[in-house]
Each structure stands twice: as structure tokens, then as C-alpha cells.
Design an enzyme around this catalytic site. Structure first.
Site, PDB file in Angstrom:
ATOM      1  CG  ASN A 171      10.330 -14.120  62.075  1.00 37.75           C
ATOM      2  OD1 ASN A 171      10.596 -14.166  63.238  1.00 37.75           O
ATOM      3  ND2 ASN A 171      10.523 -15.158  61.341  1.00 37.75           N
ATOM      4  CD  GLU A 210      14.263 -15.193  67.677  1.00 41.85           C
ATOM      5  OE1 GLU A 210      13.732 -16.261  67.763  1.00 41.85           O
ATOM      6  OE2 GLU A 210      13.687 -14.768  66.472  1.00 41.85           O
ATOM      7  CD1 TRP A 241       9.766 -25.188  59.748  1.00 42.91           C
ATOM      8  CD2 TRP A 241       8.960 -24.455  57.773  1.00 42.91           C
ATOM      9  NE1 TRP A 241       9.764 -23.747  59.827  1.00 42.91           N
ATOM     10  CE2 TRP A 241       9.097 -23.261  58.577  1.00 42.91           C
ATOM     11  CE3 TRP A 241       8.370 -24.190  56.429  1.00 42.91           C
ATOM     12  CZ2 TRP A 241       9.041 -21.846  58.127  1.00 42.91           C
ATOM     13  CZ3 TRP A 241       8.283 -22.741  56.069  1.00 42.91           C
ATOM     14  CH2 TRP A 241       8.436 -21.691  56.847  1.00 42.91           C
ATOM     15  NE  ARG A 294      12.666 -23.448  61.078  1.00 44.59           N
ATOM     16  CZ  ARG A 294      13.251 -22.289  60.139  1.00 44.59           C
ATOM     17  NH1 ARG A 294      14.593 -22.717  60.019  1.00 44.59           N
ATOM     18  NH2 ARG A 294      12.403 -21.341  59.897  1.00 44.59           N
ATOM     19  CG  ASP A 348      11.956 -21.199  70.586  1.00 46.19           C
ATOM     20  OD1 ASP A 348      11.338 -20.366  70.094  1.00 46.19           O
ATOM     21  OD2 ASP A 348      12.865 -21.762  69.765  1.00 46.19           O
ATOM     22  CG  HIS A 383       9.451 -17.806  56.219  1.00 44.77           C
ATOM     23  ND1 HIS A 383      10.673 -18.116  56.255  1.00 44.77           N
ATOM     24  CD2 HIS A 383       9.026 -18.088  57.547  1.00 44.77           C
ATOM     25  CE1 HIS A 383      11.102 -18.190  57.513  1.00 44.77           C
ATOM     26  NE2 HIS A 383       9.859 -18.263  58.350  1.00 44.77           N
ATOM     27  CB  SER A 385       3.252 -13.471  61.307  1.00 39.12           C
ATOM     28  OG  SER A 385       3.906 -12.653  62.241  1.00 39.12           O
TER      29      SER A 385
HETATM   30  P1  FAD Z   1      -1.670 -18.171  56.110  1.00 38.31           P
HETATM   31  O1  FAD Z   1      -1.569 -17.312  57.279  1.00 38.31           O
HETATM   32  O2  FAD Z   1      -0.810 -19.295  55.995  1.00 38.31           O
HETATM   33  O3  FAD Z   1      -3.284 -18.270  55.663  1.00 38.31           O
HETATM   34  C1  FAD Z   1      -3.612 -19.078  54.785  1.00 38.31           C
HETATM   35  C2  FAD Z   1      -5.248 -19.077  54.820  1.00 38.31           C
HETATM   36  O4  FAD Z   1      -5.770 -19.599  53.694  1.00 38.31           O
HETATM   37  C3  FAD Z   1      -5.763 -19.902  55.767  1.00 38.31           C
HETATM   38  O5  FAD Z   1      -6.684 -19.273  56.826  1.00 38.31           O
HETATM   39  C4  FAD Z   1      -6.268 -21.269  55.199  1.00 38.31           C
HETATM   40  O6  FAD Z   1      -7.211 -22.087  56.007  1.00 38.31           O
HETATM   41  C5  FAD Z   1      -6.678 -20.497  53.991  1.00 38.31           C
HETATM   42  N1  FAD Z   1      -6.772 -21.359  53.046  1.00 38.31           N
HETATM   43  C6  FAD Z   1      -5.843 -22.394  52.282  1.00 38.31           C
HETATM   44  N2  FAD Z   1      -6.718 -22.744  51.224  1.00 38.31           N
HETATM   45  C7  FAD Z   1      -7.911 -22.335  51.021  1.00 38.31           C
HETATM   46  C8  FAD Z   1      -8.859 -22.764  50.088  1.00 38.31           C
HETATM   47  N3  FAD Z   1      -8.925 -23.583  49.100  1.00 38.31           N
HETATM   48  N4  FAD Z   1     -10.042 -22.293  50.548  1.00 38.31           N
HETATM   49  C9  FAD Z   1     -10.421 -21.295  51.840  1.00 38.31           C
HETATM   50  N5  FAD Z   1      -9.336 -20.770  52.448  1.00 38.31           N
HETATM   51  C10 FAD Z   1      -8.085 -21.331  52.174  1.00 38.31           C
HETATM   52  N6  FAD Z   1       6.191 -15.611  60.816  1.00 38.31           N
HETATM   53  C11 FAD Z   1       6.695 -14.632  61.776  1.00 38.31           C
HETATM   54  O7  FAD Z   1       6.292 -13.542  62.056  1.00 38.31           O
HETATM   55  N7  FAD Z   1       7.550 -15.193  62.895  1.00 38.31           N
HETATM   56  C12 FAD Z   1       7.796 -16.397  62.928  1.00 38.31           C
HETATM   57  O8  FAD Z   1       8.608 -17.058  63.796  1.00 38.31           O
HETATM   58  C13 FAD Z   1       7.241 -17.448  61.963  1.00 38.31           C
HETATM   59  N8  FAD Z   1       7.415 -18.737  61.756  1.00 38.31           N
HETATM   60  C14 FAD Z   1       6.839 -19.391  60.962  1.00 38.31           C
HETATM   61  C15 FAD Z   1       6.905 -20.793  61.050  1.00 38.31           C
HETATM   62  C16 FAD Z   1       6.421 -21.843  60.323  1.00 38.31           C
HETATM   63  C17 FAD Z   1       6.477 -23.177  60.606  1.00 38.31           C
HETATM   64  C18 FAD Z   1       5.745 -21.138  59.146  1.00 38.31           C
HETATM   65  C19 FAD Z   1       4.969 -22.100  58.091  1.00 38.31           C
HETATM   66  C20 FAD Z   1       5.605 -19.664  58.972  1.00 38.31           C
HETATM   67  C21 FAD Z   1       6.231 -18.784  59.954  1.00 38.31           C
HETATM   68  N9  FAD Z   1       5.982 -17.619  59.787  1.00 38.31           N
HETATM   69  C22 FAD Z   1       6.422 -16.643  60.756  1.00 38.31           C
HETATM   70  C23 FAD Z   1       5.638 -16.734  58.596  1.00 38.31           C
HETATM   71  C24 FAD Z   1       4.027 -16.672  58.737  1.00 38.31           C
HETATM   72  O9  FAD Z   1       3.291 -17.472  59.206  1.00 38.31           O
HETATM   73  C25 FAD Z   1       3.514 -16.308  57.152  1.00 38.31           C
HETATM   74  O10 FAD Z   1       4.223 -15.317  56.884  1.00 38.31           O
HETATM   75  C26 FAD Z   1       1.953 -15.681  57.153  1.00 38.31           C
HETATM   76  O11 FAD Z   1       1.397 -16.732  57.864  1.00 38.31           O
HETATM   77  C27 FAD Z   1       1.524 -15.723  55.997  1.00 38.31           C
HETATM   78  O12 FAD Z   1       0.355 -15.290  55.690  1.00 38.31           O
HETATM   79  P2  FAD Z   1      -0.830 -15.632  54.572  1.00 38.31           P
HETATM   80  O13 FAD Z   1      -2.090 -15.166  54.878  1.00 38.31           O
HETATM   81  O14 FAD Z   1      -0.218 -15.646  53.188  1.00 38.31           O
HETATM   82  O15 FAD Z   1      -1.312 -17.360  54.861  1.00 38.31           O
END
Ligand code: FAD
Length: 620
Positions: free
Chosen positions: A62, A126, A218, A249, A352, A389, A435
Site C-alpha cells: 500500500n 491499484e 478484520w 469491509r 483478491d 494503517h 506493510s
Molecule cells: P505486524 O506485522 O502485525 O507484526 C507484529 C508482530 O509482533 C508479529 O510477529 C507478532 O507475532 C508479534 N507479537 C505480538 N505480540 C507479541 C508478544 N507479546 N511477544 C512477542 N511477539 C509478539 N499493508 C499493505 O501494505 N497492503 C495491504 O493490502 C494491507 N492490508 C492489510 C490488511 C489487514 C487485514 C491488516 C490487519 C493489515 C494490512 N496491511 C496492509 C498493513 C500491514 O499489515 C501492517 O502495516 C504491518 O503488518 C505492520 O507491521 P508491524 O510490524 O507493526 O506489525
């Protein structure tokens, strides 16, 4: 105290989490640490190849600026994010991510992620910012690169270890503690710097799905507010805790709508066929200047649909059939080409979902929905905390080291706590990183964390950890001591099991803090009553009981959620206006107040008390 072995691990940089930001952090930290003779450890409650929000895969990346291809500038992105967040965003953080994000995407492609390209080899967009991918294995590919970087540098990754909380040495973070969900081990990680990259929070609010469907939401159910709990308990200043995200959604299976709106150019309508974005356009002027600029902020788009629902015009629908027909229209004079185009669009529609929300395809099949011939219901989901997000909640972090910004007190992406860094959902006021941006921010934060270690190269003192260990395992001890008093282990006057605790939290949040059943509306009185009930829930948290290590994990997940809930309720109460209708509506202060509330609301938890402060929004 449960008689689990204590394992002590000492490192320089501890990365908590294995998601997108943590994987970015691992790749970068492994390089810089090895070069400087330092050590890095990564700990995930699950396994990085399938953990976090990207576990199931995604169908689009995204955030991709495309500045080397002259597609957009970072300034364009800053303006877009600030506008979408109704004026409340940290330009310095958004800029820092934007300038690094393309390189993360190029790395993904190099590591093997199939990104769609057109006949000229250009990424298929997109919308303006997104690029399409074949993304079922997105997380596997990104995690493999992190795992390889760590193992080539000789660094360890701990899987299935749940991080409970921070270990402090005065004002400096000294590490983290947690436990294995597979072996009987209590872990003490001692570190000179820590990254709290454990994602956002789901199941703080009651989900629409109940009973056997409870885990369907979601936001995937794995993230339970651990980044928030960790940073709050370390004493870090937090920001935008009121800015939850509510996506609209496909109803019940939460299938993505991005491709439908952006790629298929579909319309969303009420049951009677009115397109709420057109019919209710006038409403947008009440939220000027943000309501009058394109793209219209996500919360306002939600809000117009909610007004239809409130007026009894639901259900709302995505007009999939109409959109597919419109796209195939250009081929209608050639029967064979038309048929081929229809088939192609139909398969794109299913793919998708198959890329990232398989259950939506199952639901479509179960409900006899064929996207090319019938429309499909959409609805606003329950609220989530996902600062990466379109929400914005997270820790208040120091701005980039190399640019002028009023928000700078230390190393880039360091919280207000010495040595504690965060990124992705963990850092606030910098939404729309998604992501790719979370990965890029993780890389930047890790490089800064390594710099911090090099310049503060002393091992902080972790002190005596007996009391921490005892508190960590108290739920198991409580269960063991009292389980024999009743015939049904679920019903016991001496303890509460985690599932029941979660129901109670969700009921409070749903009914008092503007969840689905209260149509996302709340007020001062409702929030104050919600806080009274949360205070009682907090007291009962001391009586959480766990039969085994899985339940112990569920107990602590709920404690983390409760912390996120309290920060949210208190911040909504502090901000006396409605700025993000469509995310939440304060019925007693129904208007936006630019004079008094165009500011960040930040909070800190110290010695059992919450402190609130307004911070200026300073555009770059
Ligand atoms: P995450 O990637 O969620 O990682 C969190 C990590 O922390 C995981 O490994 C988990 O296991 C770990 N964790 C949690 N609690 C603990 C704990 N207590 N101890 C140890 N480990 C722990 N982005 C896009 O670019 N395109 C998209 O189409 C898109 N669609 C999405 C759809 C959905 C439904 C969602 C929810 C998100 C979407 N995103 C999308 C956004 C993207 O997924 C997030 O921005 C990104 O994953 C955030 O990264 P993060 O590292 O903060 O969290």
C-alpha cells in the site's frame, strides 16, 4: 510460583516481535551489528514466517512512492497522510518513511515477491500509492530474508516466546521478560537497547463475529496490544491513543475492498441504490477543510455510509456486478473478447480474496454470490488499533536524526525512554506506512538503535527479577490452588478465566467507548462510566487464572488489551471534540474544533497515574 526454569539471555539489541517492522529491523540490525561486533536477538510469540498482520498474505503493497520513477514525491505523500488524518500527523516521521519505503519494496522484489508489472515493465498500481502483488507468500519471503540475515550474522531468533513486559533500570530500558508457550521456560532478555515492534491490537472491542466465529475479525487475532503495553509500562509518552481504525469491509468475512474501489472502480450503495458518497456529499463541508479535499479521509467515507445505516437505509452494498460489467463494456462488440475479459475480471475478483482473506471466498461460495452477477454486502468493522494503517495510535518517537524537526530529543524513532525504540504499529502519528512503510521504518529504527548501543555501550542493571517472575506466573498458581473447589473449572469464586475476562473488556468497550452495538458513538458520561467499569476489571485482572501455558498467554494478552483500552478511553475523554466521525463520534461534542483541538493528545502512565498533554502539530 510455577516451577519453570529461568533462562537468561544477554544481548546488545533485542527486537521484540517478528512482523513487518521487526523483519525490517532484523535485516538492518544484523548488518550494522555484525560490522561493529555487537549482538542482536529477535523474539516472536509465533514464528516470523507466518506471524502478524501479513501472516495470511496481502494482495497489494500500500505504500510505494515511485520517486525514482518520477511517479510521486515524498511531499505528495505527507500531504495525503496529513489530510487523511484530519490534520493530525507527524510530517517528519511520514517523510522519513516515505523516503525509505521504495527501497524496501525493491528488496521484496529482489527476495522473490512477484509484483505485477504492465507490458512496459512498470508496476501495476491499484490506486495512486499501491502496487499489486501475488502476495500469498509475502510474509514468508520477507521473514526469510530477516532469518537469513540473522543466521548469517550468527544471531538467534526465539520463536513461540511471548513477551510480557519491559525490564527497567531507572529511566533506561534494560530488557524484556516473557515465557515460552511450548516449553516450561521463563525468559529474561537483558539488552542495551530494545525495539518494541509487536504490532497493534484487536479484540479490545467486541467483534461482530461471535460464538465459533469469534476469532474472525478484520485484524488478525494475533496482536493484542503488546507494543502499547510495553511502551506504556516503560513510562514512554504515547500519542493519538484516541485514533482507532474502523475499516469498511465485505461483511462478516472482512474481505478487502481496496481492489474494488480502486481497481474495479466499484460504487458503494445503500439497499435502495443511493450512492452515499454522492447522495451525502453536502455533509463533507461540515468537516472542512479535510472533507473538501480529495481523497476524502477514510473516516469521512465511513461516516457517510454510517449515516445511511443510521437512517435505516442498510444493508450497504458493493456493486461488484455493475463494476465488472462496466469494465468489460469496452469489449462488448466482440463476443469472444468480452467473454475473455469477463473471465479475467471474475478471476481477479476471487484472487483478491484468495491472496489475503480466503474465508471471504468461502463465504461468497456459501452465500451463492457471484461477483459478476450479484452485489455483496459491506459493513463497518469493529474498532482496531493499527497505527501503521489508517489509525494513528502508538508511542511518541523522536524525529529523524538528519532533518529539521521540532520533535527531536534523541535517536531517530527512540521513544521518550532511553534505549527503547519502536516502529510500525508501535510508533504513533505516522499512519499509512502499511506493510512496506513498517518494514522501512523498522530498518531505520534498528540502525538508530545500533548507533544508540555503540554510544551507550553499557549493560543496564536488571535487578532482582523474582517478583516479576512470580507476577508472570500468578495466573497458573491461582488456577492450581483453586481449581478443586468447584466441579466446573470455568466457574470459581476465586478466579476469572481469560475468555470471560475478554468478554467483559469487550462489553465495556462496545457499550461505553463507541463500539459496533452503540453505532460508534460515545460521550463524556459514557466514557466516565466506562472508566469506572474498567477500574473494576483492572482489580479483577489480579485474579486471572491459567490452566496451562496457552491460557497464560491468553491472560497476558488480555492485560495488554486492557492497557490499550484504558489509554483509548482516557484520550477520547480528554479530547473534547469530534474530529474523526466514522471512527468515533462524541455525541456531546459533535463538532470539530480547530481552534482548541488541532493538536496531538499525548499521555504518559507513571506511578499508577495517567498524565495528559497537548502537543502542537507543526507541518514541515
Ligand atoms: P505486524 O506485522 O502485525 O507484526 C507484529 C508482530 O509482533 C508479529 O510477529 C507478532 O507475532 C508479534 N507479537 C505480538 N505480540 C507479541 C508478544 N507479546 N511477544 C512477542 N511477539 C509478539 N499493508 C499493505 O501494505 N497492503 C495491504 O493490502 C494491507 N492490508 C492489510 C490488511 C489487514 C487485514 C491488516 C490487519 C493489515 C494490512 N496491511 C496492509 C498493513 C500491514 O499489515 C501492517 O502495516 C504491518 O503488518 C505492520 O507491521 P508491524 O510490524 O507493526 O506489525
Amino acid at each position: 510460583m510455577a516451577n519453570w526454569e529461568t533462562v537468561e539471555v544477554t544481548t546488545d539489541l533485542l527486537i521484540c516481535g517478528g512482523g513487518m517492522s521487526a523483519c525490517g529491523a532484523a535485516v538492518e540490525a544484523a548488518y550494522w551489528a555484525k560490522k561493529n561486533g555487537l549482538n542482536v536477538i529477535m523474539v516472536d510469540k509465533a514464528t516470523p514466517t507466518r506471524s502478524g498482520a501479513v501472516a495470511m498474505g496481502l494482495s497489494a503493497i500500500n505504500e510505494y512512492i515511485g520517486y525514482s520513477k518520477d511517479e510521486n514525491t515524498c511531499e505528495d505523500y505527507i500531504n495525503y497522510v496529513r489530510q487523511d488524518l484530519m490534520g493530525i500527523a507527524r510530517d517528519d516521521l511520514v517523510f522519513n518513511i516515505a523516503r525509505h519505503v521504495d527501497s524496501s519494496v525493491h528488496l521484496f522484489e529482489k527476495w522473490g515477491l512477484p509484483i505485477w508489472t504492465d507490458e512496459n515493465g512498470k508496476y501495476v498500481r491499484e490506486g495512486r500509492w499501491q502496487v499489486m502483488i501475488n502476495g500469498e507468500s509475502y510474509k514468508v519471503i520477507v521473514a526469510e530474508a530477516a532469518i537469513n540475515a540473522m543466521s548469517e550474522a550468527g544471531f538467534e531468533i526465539y520463536e513461540r516466546v511471548f513477551i510480557v513486559g519491559p525490564i527497567m533500570d531507572g529511566d533506561r530500558v534494560a530488557g524484556a521478560y516473557g515465557f515460552s508457550t511450548r516449553d516450561e521456560k521463563f525468559y529474561v532478555f537483558k539488552a542495551k537497547a530494545v525495539m518494541a515492534t509487536m504490532g497493534g491490537a484487536v479484540h479490545v472491542f467486541r467483534p461482530r463475529s461471535v460464538g465459533e466465529g469469534l476469532g474472525r475479525s478484520w485484524y488478525p487475532p494475533f496482536n493484542s496490544g503488546s507494543s502499547t503495553y510495553f511502551t506504556v509500562m516503560a513510562g514512554a509518552e504515547m500519542t493519538c491513543q484516541e485514533v482507532r481504525f474502523i475499516p469498511v469491509r465485505f461483511k462478516d468475512a472482512y474481505g478487502p475492498v481496496g481492489a474494488w474501489f480502486l481497481l474495479f472502480k466499484s460504487r458503494a450503495t445503500s439497499a435502495e441504490g443511493g450512492e452515499y458518497m454522492a447522495v451525502r456529499k453536502e455533509e463533507l463541508s461540515n468537516w472542512a477543510p479535510y472533507g473538501l479535499v480529495k481523497p476524502i479521509p477514510a473516516n469521512l467515507r465511513n461516516y457517510l455510509g454510517m449515516l445511511d445505516t443510521d437512517a435505516g437505509l442498510g444493508p450497504l452494498y458493493m456493486e461488484t456486478a455493475e463494476a465488472i460489467q462496466n469494465l468489460a463494456e469496452a469489449y462488448k462488440d466482440d463476443k469472444k473478447a468480452f467473454k475473455k475479459k469477463m473471465k479475467e475480471l471474475e478471476s481477479e475478483a476471487w484472487e483478491d480474496f484468495l491472496d489475503m482473506t480466503v474465508s471471504q471466498s468461502i463465504l461468497w461460495a456459501a452465500h451463492n454470490i457471484q461477483p459478476e452477477s450479484s452485489r455483496s454486502e459491506i459493513a463497518a468493522c469493529e474498532p482496531y488499533f493499527i497505527g501503521s494503517h489508517s489509525g494513528a495510535s502508538g508511542a511518541w518517537v523522536s524525529g529523524p536524526d538528519d532533518i529539521e524537526t521540532p520533535y527531536k530529543w534523541g535517536y531517530g524513532n527512540m521513544t521518550t525512554v532511553q534505549g527503547l525504540f519502536t516502529a510500525g504499529d508501535g510508533s504513533g502519528a505516522s499512519s499509512h506506512k502499511f506493510s512496506s512503510g513498517s518494514h522501512a521504518e523498522g530498518r531505520y529504527a534498528a540502525k538508530q538503535a545500533i548507533k544508540f548501543v555503540l554510544e551507550n555501550n553499557t549493560q543496564p542493571n536488571v535487578g532482582d527479577l523474582d517478583a516479576i517472575k512470580e507476577a508472570c506466573f500468578k495466573p497458573m498458581d491461582l488456577f492450581d490452588a483453586n481449581k478443586g473447589y468447584t466441579t466446573d473449572p470455568d466457574i470459581n469464586p476465586s478466579y476469572i478465566r481469560p475468555m470471560q475476562f475478554m468478554y467483559r473488556l469487550q462489553k465495556i468497550m462496545d457499550e461505553y467507548a463507541g463500539g459496533v452495538s452503540s453505532a460508534f458513538k460515545t460521550s463524556k458520561s459514557l466514557l466516565e462510566r466506562g472508566l469506572e467499569l474498567l477500574a473494576m476489571l483492572k482489580e479483577d485482572a489480579d485474579k486471572l487464572a491459567a490452566e496451562n501455558s496457552y491460557e497464560l498467554e491468553r491472560c497476558w494478552e488480555n492485560v495488554h488489551r486492557m492497557c490499550q483500552a484504558e489509554a483509548h478511553v482516557r484520550t477520547m475523554l480528554f479530547r473534547e471534540e469530534t474530529r474523526w466521525p466514522g471512527y468515533y463520534f462524541r455525541a456531546d461534542t459533535p463538532k470539530m474544533d480547530e481552534d482548541n483541538w488541532k493538536c496531538f493528545v499525548n499521555c504518559t502512565y507513571k506511578d499508577g497515574e495517567w498524565e495528559f498533554v497537548k502537543r502542537d502539530v507543526v507541518p514541515l
